[in-house]
Each structure stands twice: as C-alpha cells, then as structure tokens.
Design an enzyme around this catalytic site. Structure first.
Site, PDB file in Angstrom:
ATOM      1  N   SER A   1       3.719  -1.960  10.484  1.00  0.00           N
ATOM      2  CA  SER A   1       5.479  -2.081  11.150  1.00  0.00           C
ATOM      3  C   SER A   1       5.506  -3.393  10.153  1.00  0.00           C
ATOM      4  O   SER A   1       7.000  -4.117  10.731  1.00  0.00           O
ATOM      5  CB  SER A   1       5.534  -1.824  11.925  1.00  0.00           C
ATOM      6  OG  SER A   1       5.171  -0.504  12.311  1.00  0.00           O
TER       7      SER A   1
ATOM      8  N   GLY B   1       3.222  -1.062   4.456  1.00  0.00           N
ATOM      9  CA  GLY B   1       2.744   0.076   3.890  1.00  0.00           C
ATOM     10  C   GLY B   1       4.858   0.939   3.734  1.00  0.00           C
ATOM     11  O   GLY B   1       5.215   0.590   2.878  1.00  0.00           O
ATOM     12  N   GLY B   2       5.173   1.547   4.710  1.00  0.00           N
ATOM     13  CA  GLY B   2       6.902   1.738   4.600  1.00  0.00           C
ATOM     14  C   GLY B   2       7.812   1.082   3.355  1.00  0.00           C
ATOM     15  O   GLY B   2       8.125   1.481   3.054  1.00  0.00           O
TER      16      GLY B   2
ATOM     17  N   HIS C   1      -9.592   1.862   5.357  1.00  0.00           N
ATOM     18  CA  HIS C   1      -8.044   2.259   5.617  1.00  0.00           C
ATOM     19  C   HIS C   1      -8.553   2.895   7.243  1.00  0.00           C
ATOM     20  O   HIS C   1      -9.175   3.631   6.923  1.00  0.00           O
ATOM     21  CB  HIS C   1      -6.627   2.372   4.980  1.00  0.00           C
ATOM     22  CG  HIS C   1      -5.788   2.490   5.522  1.00  0.00           C
ATOM     23  ND1 HIS C   1      -5.205   3.409   6.456  1.00  0.00           N
ATOM     24  CD2 HIS C   1      -4.652   1.457   5.139  1.00  0.00           C
ATOM     25  CE1 HIS C   1      -4.266   3.074   6.496  1.00  0.00           C
ATOM     26  NE2 HIS C   1      -4.151   1.981   5.712  1.00  0.00           N
TER      27      HIS C   1
ATOM     28  N   GLU D   1      -5.084  -4.219  11.087  1.00  0.00           N
ATOM     29  CA  GLU D   1      -3.876  -3.075  10.957  1.00  0.00           C
ATOM     30  C   GLU D   1      -4.681  -2.353  12.411  1.00  0.00           C
ATOM     31  O   GLU D   1      -4.961  -2.020  12.288  1.00  0.00           O
ATOM     32  CB  GLU D   1      -3.283  -2.177  10.119  1.00  0.00           C
ATOM     33  CG  GLU D   1      -4.302  -3.046   8.406  1.00  0.00           C
ATOM     34  CD  GLU D   1      -3.194  -2.487   7.817  1.00  0.00           C
ATOM     35  OE1 GLU D   1      -2.043  -2.124   7.026  1.00  0.00           O
ATOM     36  OE2 GLU D   1      -3.912  -1.172   6.926  1.00  0.00           O
TER      37      GLU D   1
ATOM     38  N   GLY E   1       2.849   2.377  10.775  1.00  0.00           N
ATOM     39  CA  GLY E   1       4.038   3.461   9.905  1.00  0.00           C
ATOM     40  C   GLY E   1       4.834   3.757  11.981  1.00  0.00           C
ATOM     41  O   GLY E   1       5.263   4.886  12.066  1.00  0.00           O
TER      42      GLY E   1
ATOM     43  N   ASN F   1       0.743  -1.299   0.175  1.00  0.00           N
ATOM     44  CA  ASN F   1      -0.346   0.247  -0.526  1.00  0.00           C
ATOM     45  C   ASN F   1       0.718   0.931   0.449  1.00  0.00           C
ATOM     46  O   ASN F   1       1.673   1.969   0.635  1.00  0.00           O
ATOM     47  CB  ASN F   1      -1.155   0.049   1.534  1.00  0.00           C
ATOM     48  CG  ASN F   1      -1.098   1.184   1.340  1.00  0.00           C
ATOM     49  OD1 ASN F   1      -1.994   1.739   0.024  1.00  0.00           O
ATOM     50  ND2 ASN F   1      -2.625   1.676   2.303  1.00  0.00           N
ATOM     51  N   TRP F   2       1.283   1.340  -1.578  1.00  0.00           N
ATOM     52  CA  TRP F   2       1.968   2.749  -1.045  1.00  0.00           C
ATOM     53  C   TRP F   2       1.411   3.848  -0.637  1.00  0.00           C
ATOM     54  O   TRP F   2       2.335   5.181  -0.891  1.00  0.00           O
ATOM     55  CB  TRP F   2       2.226   2.805  -2.561  1.00  0.00           C
ATOM     56  CG  TRP F   2       3.156   2.138  -3.311  1.00  0.00           C
ATOM     57  CD1 TRP F   2       3.227   1.411  -2.958  1.00  0.00           C
ATOM     58  CD2 TRP F   2       3.710   1.907  -4.818  1.00  0.00           C
ATOM     59  NE1 TRP F   2       3.853  -0.149  -3.584  1.00  0.00           N
ATOM     60  CE2 TRP F   2       4.235   1.281  -4.574  1.00  0.00           C
ATOM     61  CE3 TRP F   2       3.066   2.722  -5.449  1.00  0.00           C
ATOM     62  CZ2 TRP F   2       4.790   0.515  -6.421  1.00  0.00           C
ATOM     63  CZ3 TRP F   2       4.291   2.247  -7.053  1.00  0.00           C
ATOM     64  CH2 TRP F   2       4.521   1.110  -7.461  1.00  0.00           C
ATOM     65  N   LYS F   3       0.232   4.016  -0.747  1.00  0.00           N
ATOM     66  CA  LYS F   3       0.002   5.706   0.290  1.00  0.00           C
ATOM     67  C   LYS F   3       0.029   6.834  -0.772  1.00  0.00           C
ATOM     68  O   LYS F   3      -0.011   6.912  -2.046  1.00  0.00           O
ATOM     69  CB  LYS F   3       0.385   5.348   1.736  1.00  0.00           C
ATOM     70  CG  LYS F   3      -0.204   4.209   2.399  1.00  0.00           C
ATOM     71  CD  LYS F   3       0.217   4.779   3.787  1.00  0.00           C
ATOM     72  CE  LYS F   3      -0.192   2.945   4.720  1.00  0.00           C
ATOM     73  NZ  LYS F   3       0.884   3.021   6.273  1.00  0.00           N
TER      74      LYS F   3
ATOM     75  N   GLU G   1      -6.466   4.870   8.403  1.00  0.00           N
ATOM     76  CA  GLU G   1      -6.153   6.654   8.070  1.00  0.00           C
ATOM     77  C   GLU G   1      -7.572   7.511   6.891  1.00  0.00           C
ATOM     78  O   GLU G   1      -7.636   7.690   7.738  1.00  0.00           O
ATOM     79  CB  GLU G   1      -4.823   6.156   6.832  1.00  0.00           C
ATOM     80  CG  GLU G   1      -3.947   6.441   8.097  1.00  0.00           C
ATOM     81  CD  GLU G   1      -3.035   5.516   6.631  1.00  0.00           C
ATOM     82  OE1 GLU G   1      -2.671   5.801   5.981  1.00  0.00           O
ATOM     83  OE2 GLU G   1      -1.378   5.416   7.540  1.00  0.00           O
TER      84      GLU G   1
HETATM   85  P1  13P Z   1       3.795   0.986   8.196  1.00  0.00           P
HETATM   86  O1  13P Z   1       4.073  -0.625   6.829  1.00  0.00           O
HETATM   87  O2  13P Z   1       3.925   1.516   6.994  1.00  0.00           O
HETATM   88  O3  13P Z   1       2.894   0.252   9.147  1.00  0.00           O
HETATM   89  O4  13P Z   1       1.510   1.208   7.231  1.00  0.00           O
HETATM   90  C1  13P Z   1       0.717  -0.410   6.973  1.00  0.00           C
HETATM   91  C2  13P Z   1      -0.002   0.095   6.698  1.00  0.00           C
HETATM   92  O5  13P Z   1      -0.963   0.555   7.320  1.00  0.00           O
HETATM   93  C3  13P Z   1      -0.878  -0.470   5.059  1.00  0.00           C
HETATM   94  O6  13P Z   1      -1.744  -0.196   5.270  1.00  0.00           O
END
Ligand code: 13P
Length: 254
Positions: free
Chosen positions: A216, A237-238, A98, A170, A176, A12-14, A100
């Site tokens: 993470s 994510g990251g 998600h 999640e 993050g 997920n590149w956000k 967020e």
């Molecule tokens: P991180 O891997 O950066 O913690 O993010 C997870 C995430 O929100 C994937 O959708």
C-alpha cells in the site's frame, strides 16, 4: 535526502495490463520521469508485455523486471519461463517469492532459493520478497518468520550474490489493503533484515544490500517511508498501475 544506497522504486504490475495498456503506461512514465537520475526505476509487467515494453523503454532510465521465473534453464516444464528467455528482452531484475506466489502457488523458501541461484547464474538481479501474515505479527512472530524466509530464500548464495540481491519486505497484511505499515514498523523490520543479512554475508555486504518496502505504498506515504534509514526503495502494486500515482511516488521519494 542522502543515503549510501541508491533507492530503487519498482512497479509490480501483477496480472494487469494488455500490451496496449502497458505501452500507454510506460510511454507516460518515460515522459514524466525522464529527468529522474537520483533513483533507480523499474517496471515489472506481465510476461506477455515484456517484448513491447522492452522496446519502448530502450534508451530510457526505466529498467525492466519480470514477476517470476523457473528455477530450471530449459526443458519439459510446461508453462514456465526461464532466465535466458527473459534476457532476450533485456530484463535485468526478477521478482521472486512474492507472497501471492507463496500463498497461491505454494512456493516455499527452498524453491525460491533455487530460483535466486538460477537468476544470479544468468546475471539477473533477484528481488526476493519476504513478509509476515497478520496472525504472525499479532502473535509476536514477525522476526522469526522474516528470519526463516530470508535464510531459506537466500540459501546457497555467495556474499557477492547477496550483495546483488534486492530484498523486498512486504508485510502480507499491507498488500492491497490500503493499510501501510507504520514507518517505525517498516524501519524496525528492515533493520532486522539487515542484521540477518550481516550474519549471512558480513557487515560490509549487508550495508550495501537494498531493502525495499512494499504494501500500500502511495504518493502520500512514500516520502516518510523512504526517509527511514534502512528503507531503500519501494515495490509498488496498485499505485503502479496508474501514471499519476506512480509518478507521484517517484517524485515524493527523491
Ligand atoms: P500494493 O501496493 O497494491 O499493496 O501491492 C504491493 C505488492 O504486492 C507489490 O509487490
């Protein structure tokens, strides 16, 4: 490692990557992961990069996802993107609810359910995200929160549609932050999610639904997480933003 369900590792590149950066990353992923057949691979770039990334991954083992979509099919919804627009770029999956979006766009379970229904109607596979806040976990409310989110976000789906849905657990406190859920915390949440899925759609369907872990995930913890009986992949994510770290996660998950 053998599991009945095929693992699915998704990036997920956000809100990251210009078109050029997206192409750089996906070109590297294609090269490094060309031989991966054991698990499903998916990237979810921002909308603006879908067109070019879609062309770049034609004839590869990498599938395309979007990070959100409208619950409507067309019309006066300024700034929104609907399922048929995603399908123009061969998008197969769409991340919905998600944390967020739940937090910053105030998306509630009933809206997420309508989006999931619209996704299925268009033959897109939704990745429905659920997860508790740290305060909720500390207060002992994790299962209550997960059950409410799951039942609310999957409302109105048939058992056949639930089978084609991916659930992403999640925990918000792990996103993050560099703090990954302990493997037993992840496994027990996933087993609980599967139990709720069984009550919604029956045991047989629940056994086939893939439940991803997100929060993470890194190369160093992927193997242990993926070895848990009810963990069927990762939503990253990251660490999905860099060729080396995403590749490492994939290789350590096989
Ligand atoms: P991180 O891997 O950066 O913690 O993010 C997870 C995430 O929100 C994937 O959708």
């Amino acid at each position: 490692m053998t599991k009945d369900r095929k693992l699915i590792i998704a990036g997920n590149w956000k809100m990251n990557k210009t078109v050029g950066e997206a192409l750089d990353l996906v070109t590297g992923l294609k090269r490094e992961l060309a031989n991966v057949k054991e698990l499903d691979l998916l990237v979810a770039p921002p909308f603006t990069a879908l067109s070019e990334v879609s062309k770049a991954i034609l004839d590869s083992n990498i599938r395309l996802g979007a990070q959100n979509m409208s619950e409507h099919n067309f019309g006066a919804h300024t700034g929104e993107i609907c399922a048929s627009m995603l399908k123009e770029f061969s998008v197969r999956y769409v991340i919905l609810g998600h944390s967020e979006r739940r937090q910053y766009q105030k998306e509630a379970n009933d809206l997420i359910a309508r989006k999931a229904q619209a996704a299925h109607a268009a033959s897109l596979k939704p990745i429905v995200c659920i997860g508790e806040l740290l305060e909720e976990r500390n207060a002992g409310h994790t299962e209550r929160v997960l059950e409410t989110q799951l039942r609310g976000s999957l409302a109105g789906l048939t058992p056949e549609q639930i089978e084609e849905t991916i659930v992403a657990y999640e925990p918000v406190w792990a996103i993050g932050t560099g703090v990954t859920a302990k493997t037993d915390q992840a496994q027990s949440a996933h087993a609980f999610v599967r139990q709720i899925l069984a009550s919604l759609a029956g045991e047989a369907v629940a056994k086939r639904v893939r439940i991803q872990y997100g929060g993470s995930v890194k190369g160093g913890n992927a193997r242990e997480l993926m070895s848990q009986p009810d963990v069927d992949g990762a939503l990253v994510g990251g660490a999905a933003l860099e060729l080396r770290s995403f590749t490492e996660i994939v290789k350590n998950s096989i």
